[in-house]
Enzyme design. Structure first.
Site, PDB file in Angstrom:
ATOM      1  N   ASP A  83       0.845  -1.191   0.000  1.00  0.00           N
ATOM      2  CA  ASP A  83       0.000   0.000   0.000  1.00  0.00           C
ATOM      3  C   ASP A  83       0.883   1.245   0.000  1.00  0.00           C
ATOM      4  OD1 ASP A  83      -1.570   2.200   1.000  1.00  0.00           O
ATOM      5  OD2 ASP A  83      -3.056   0.779   1.720  1.00  0.00           O
ATOM      6  N   VAL A  84       0.726   2.083  -0.996  1.00  0.00           N
ATOM      7  CA  VAL A  84       1.534   3.303  -1.107  1.00  0.00           C
ATOM      8  C   VAL A  84       1.318   4.202   0.106  1.00  0.00           C
ATOM      9  CG1 VAL A  84       1.848   5.424  -2.456  1.00  0.00           C
ATOM     10  CG2 VAL A  84       1.629   3.213  -3.626  1.00  0.00           C
ATOM     11  N   ASP A  85       0.084   4.359   0.531  1.00  0.00           N
ATOM     12  CA  ASP A  85      -0.253   5.223   1.655  1.00  0.00           C
ATOM     13  C   ASP A  85       0.432   4.735   2.930  1.00  0.00           C
ATOM     14  OD1 ASP A  85      -1.478   7.434   2.719  1.00  0.00           O
ATOM     15  OD2 ASP A  85      -3.510   6.653   2.620  1.00  0.00           O
ATOM     16  N   ASP A  86       0.279   3.446   3.227  1.00  0.00           N
ATOM     17  CA  ASP A  86       0.933   2.885   4.413  1.00  0.00           C
ATOM     18  C   ASP A  86       2.440   3.072   4.348  1.00  0.00           C
ATOM     19  OD1 ASP A  86      -0.888   0.764   6.228  1.00  0.00           O
ATOM     20  OD2 ASP A  86      -1.751   1.318   4.300  1.00  0.00           O
ATOM     21  N   ARG A  90       0.338  12.288   0.962  1.00  0.00           N
ATOM     22  CA  ARG A  90       1.191  11.528   1.879  1.00  0.00           C
ATOM     23  C   ARG A  90       2.564  11.262   1.239  1.00  0.00           C
ATOM     24  NH1 ARG A  90      -2.895  11.840   4.620  1.00  0.00           N
ATOM     25  NH2 ARG A  90      -4.018   9.990   3.974  1.00  0.00           N
TER      26      ARG A  90
END
Length: 645
Positions: A382-385, A456
């Protein structure tokens, strides 16, 4: 304890005590190995589908079903419907599934709650008007004919990458859900349904007499063309040679086995896991087959027992919860606390460094370096994580995290889409014409770049080295600015909604060195201030995802108030009266015995207008984060924020 009194702001000493108390409670919530995970709650669809799965398999677990029924009945609205989020409007498909599950469990159809639900469903056209996923479930049980679902021929598994439809051109969640469904629909799978209970009473017209089940999902001419194609494919499907069909089924089966992901499950999401189990059963896998046993254990790990109730999570969120908790705890001051290092060490061990997931189709030369959202999901980091984890490690500052941060930044730069934004799981997932296929009535087939995820990524790259990553940051900022709403806000894809998106952008802009005095930034600040409620908090209903709905709020929430405050403070507004009132609201808001502020509303988003989430951790780490940041800025008299979140 709740130490705020009578609308008066806490003294600095009292606020520091509040921060210390909440931080200790958050640390106390850690698991034995050092990580933090909270419940992740969706609507009643997931526990209802679990009941349907068990009855598909021919199994009745009376005690678990009794406890699920308690949960389902407790979530029913007074008008008889079931909503997609607490206090929301009723949803037809969620209501059909909840009613259906309760009927299978044994609730009498003449019970008052069942009568109310049935009347509500029939008033909206009956079960024939439910969404595609619900109609597929109805077809699996023989409650509607197979022509009631779109044609999704398993032979698409053989299509080349250049073809207008390819399985890599849809989002990962769609991919992992659809592939086992291809097998189920190709083989016209049939549930055991041991009770034999039907749903004829939920149809205005007998299901076999319904003439048109498929609808144009987005009202476009492309959608009309896909409806014509659906009819053509339905006519041609019986002519598909057996060897081609069997070969395609084997390819779909191989995909599921390759991506099974152990006891974390296919795609690490419930719908894909359940479809995998039904696919294995339909293909004749015995119950003691290792793949079947693994797939079933993955589902059981999503069970939540609260009091006498049982419900099921759509997935689990340990990496997300641990990383965001680390940020909140870093904000409280002691970056060398061994417990904080334990959180980051646990995260470090879960970085995906040696496996190229499905994203490699469009980025074959990029080295892996991301984190998944769940305990394990190596095919779909996951890019966000990844950005959130790496920012926490970088802020803590221990050199032992340097290589993990470097690999994370390298992977994220490689995942940037050509328009400058980032999607959640894959780049260039913008084949928007596919949203017009009949199967896509949920409107969530794709994973295009979103402002919140992009913000983010900007925050991470700017925090780590603004000059080194100047080029990807500049492209991202240009895209973010182009996405600003006319009123100054930004859409929040993964959180509710414009407050979430606007907070995400404002902190990223500050990290990237954008002057808060810029008119377009001040427009966002003005919008955020204008959303403050009379009580001093912020709250935004999930209804704002509906076209034309803005500003809807039932009540202030701790998580959304924290987002608004973090956004305003990032824009240099720490001394603004709106910020003081918001902090006071958090100080006075009721808190649980554990680390959470009291928050009953849903503020998370799975798929806008379709699937929403209540992250139980949001009411723990975000309010702590906001109050601690406010106190730190006030103590230092500094107004610069070097952090990307």
């Amino acid at each position: 304890m709740n130490i705020a009194v009578n609308g008066t702001a806490l003294t600095r000493e009292a606020r520091r005590e509040l921060i210390r108390e909440r931080a200790e409670k958050l640390y106390a919530f850690r698991k034995a190995d050092g990580h933090i995970v909270f419940d992740l709650e969706a609507d009643t669809t997931i526990p209802a589908e679990y009941v349907l799965l068990k009855h598909f398999l021919g199994e009745v677990d009376a005690e678990t079903e009794r406890r699920i029924a308690l949960y389902l009945r407790a979530e029913q609205a007074p008008d008889g419907s079931w909503p997609l989020f607490r206090a929301g409007a009723g949803d037809l498909s969620a209501t059909v599934k909840a009613y259906w599950a309760l009927k299978l469990i044994g609730d009498p159809v003449d019970a008052p709650h069942m009568v109310r639900a049935r009347a509500w469903i029939l008033a909206r056209g009956g079960a024939a008007k439910a969404n595609v996923f619900t109609r597929i479930a109805l077809a699996l049980f023989g409650h509607i004919p197979w022509r009631g679902v779109p044609v999704i021929p398993v032979e698409v598994m053989h299509l080349p990458l250049w073809f207008p439809f390819h399985i890599s051109k849809v989002a990962y969640w769609s991919r992992t859900v659809m592939v086992p469904l291809f097998v189920l629909t190709a083989m016209k799978a049939r549930a055991v349904n041991p009770t034999g209970r039907g749903l004829a009473e939920l149809f205005v017209v007998p299901p076999e007499k319904v003439r048109q089940y498929q609808v144009n999902p987005n009202g476009t001419k492309v959608g009309e063309a896909f409806l014509v194609l659906d009819r053509v494919l339905r006519a041609l499907e019986p002519l598909i040679p057996g060897p081609i069909r069997r070969s395609a089924i084997r390819k779909a089966e191989a995909f599921v086995l390759e991506h099974l992901n152990g006891e974390d499950g296919l795609g690490a999401i419930y719908p894909a896991m359940a479809n995998a189990v039904m696919m294995f059963r339909t293909l004749g896998y015995p119950d003691d087959h290792p793949a079947m046993q693994t797939a079933r254990r993955a589902i059981e790990r999503l069970k939540v027992e609260r009091g006498d109730m049982v419900w099921f999570q759509p997935c689990v969120s340990p990496v997300w919860d641990t990383a965001l908790s680390a940020h909140a705890l870093l904000e409280t001051g002691d970056r060398d606390d061994p417990r904080l290092l334990g959180l980051l060490d646990w995260l470090k061990d879960r970085q995906i460094l040696d496996h190229r997931g499905d994203w490699k189709v469009r980025r074959p030369d990029v080295r892996p370096g991301g984190w998944a959202f769940q305990y394990a999901n190596p095919d779909y980091p996951d890019v966000d994580d990844t950005a959130v984890v790496a920012m926490a490690m970088h802020r803590q500052g221990d050199p032992k995290y340097a290589e993990a941060i470097e690999r994370a930044c390298e992977w994220i730069v490689g995942m940037q889409s050509s328009n400058g934004g980032w999607g959640a799981f894959e780049p260039e997932n913008e084949h928007f014409y596919l949203n017009a296929i009949p199967f896509a009535d949920h409107g969530a087939l794709l994973d295009p770049p979103t402002v919140d995820v992009t913000a983010r990524c900007v925050g991470l790259l700017a925090q780590v080295d603004r000059e080194r990553y100047a080029e990807p940051i500049a492209r991202a900022l240009a895209w973010i600015r182009s996405e600003q709403e006319p009123d100054g806000s930004w859409f929040g894809r993964w959180g509710a909604n414009y407050i979430y998106g606007t907070w995400s952008v404002l902190v990223a802009l500050r990290a990237a060195g954008v002057d808060p005095a810029e008119p377009w930034v001040q427009k966002a600040v003005k919008w955020l201030k204008a959303q403050q409620r009379d009580d001093g908090g912020w709250g935004e209903g999930l209804e704002t995802y509906e076209p034309g709905r803005r500003g809807f709020a039932i009540e202030s929430t701790a998580s959304q108030t924290a987002w608004a405050l973090l956004g305003l403070m990032a824009a240099g507004e720490v001394d603004a009266p709106e910020v003081a009132r918001g902090i006071r609201w958090l100080e006075e808001a009721p808190r649980e015995e554990g680390p959470r502020w009291v928050e009953r509303m849903y503020t998370g988003t799975g798929f806008p207008r379709v699937f929403y989430l209540k992250y139980h951790g949001y009411a723990a780490f975000f309010p702590l984060w906001a109050v601690a940041r406010y106190q730190a800025l006030k103590d230092s008299n500094a107004r610069d924020l070097p952090w990307g979140m």
